[in-house]
Design a protein around this motif. Sequence first.
Motif, PDB file in Angstrom:
ATOM      1  N   GLU A  39       0.861  -1.174   0.000  1.00 12.67           N
ATOM      2  CA  GLU A  39       0.000   0.000   0.000  1.00 12.67           C
ATOM      3  C   GLU A  39       0.899   1.227   0.000  1.00 12.67           C
ATOM      4  O   GLU A  39       1.828   1.316   0.801  1.00 12.67           O
TER       5      GLU A  39
ATOM      6  N   LYS B 275       0.595   5.386   0.144  1.00 10.08           N
ATOM      7  CA  LYS B 275      -0.324   6.496   0.383  1.00 10.08           C
ATOM      8  C   LYS B 275       0.484   7.788   0.451  1.00 10.08           C
ATOM      9  O   LYS B 275       1.451   7.885   1.193  1.00 10.08           O
TER      10      LYS B 275
ATOM     11  N   TYR C  67      -2.587   4.013  -3.481  1.00  2.24           N
ATOM     12  CA  TYR C  67      -2.391   2.834  -4.323  1.00  2.24           C
ATOM     13  C   TYR C  67      -2.447   1.626  -3.396  1.00  2.24           C
ATOM     14  O   TYR C  67      -1.705   1.542  -2.421  1.00  2.24           O
ATOM     15  N   ARG C  68      -3.364   0.697  -3.678  1.00  2.00           N
ATOM     16  CA  ARG C  68      -3.505  -0.492  -2.827  1.00  2.00           C
ATOM     17  C   ARG C  68      -4.075  -1.631  -3.669  1.00  2.00           C
ATOM     18  O   ARG C  68      -4.889  -1.398  -4.564  1.00  2.00           O
ATOM     19  N   ASP C  69      -3.646  -2.844  -3.364  1.00  5.00           N
ATOM     20  CA  ASP C  69      -4.118  -4.038  -4.083  1.00  5.00           C
ATOM     21  C   ASP C  69      -3.872  -3.930  -5.584  1.00  5.00           C
ATOM     22  O   ASP C  69      -4.684  -4.374  -6.400  1.00  5.00           O
TER      23      ASP C  69
ATOM     24  N   TYR D 177       5.876  -1.225   7.912  1.00  3.91           N
ATOM     25  CA  TYR D 177       5.454   0.030   7.316  1.00  3.91           C
ATOM     26  C   TYR D 177       6.469   1.117   7.659  1.00  3.91           C
ATOM     27  O   TYR D 177       7.257   0.994   8.590  1.00  3.91           O
TER      28      TYR D 177
END
Length: 132
Positions: free
Chosen positions: A49, A51, A64-66, A119
Amino acid sequence: MRLYFLCVLIHFTAQFAVVVPDHSVTAIVGEEFVLPCHLSPRMNAQNMEVKWLRPHLSSVVHLYRDGKDRNESQTLEYQGRTEFLKDGLSTGSVDLKIHNIRPSDEGLYRCFIRSSTFYGGALKRVTTMGSA
């Protein structure tokens, strides 16, 4: 005779640092610019992910994710003006292009990246200048 089995599970957590270049970014009003950000060490970010945020405004600039852009929660001010540059994802580059720069785009941006196990984030300051 007794047999003993020992099963050892080793789990490696992929840790990384989120890096933005030290140099300042100056954006010209009305033009476009790229906010640079990458993972160190360089690794594939396609399943992570990413962001981009304006931390002081608590607003999402781009998400932006998956494997897709997910901008349902994108701040109105940035809708239609951001482009996540996916060409470098396999090597950890998560740059964001912002089109049609406005004076209000000046300030801090946070690049935040999350994997399934780790993260991190980094801040980048952008200064705007009037159009030429």
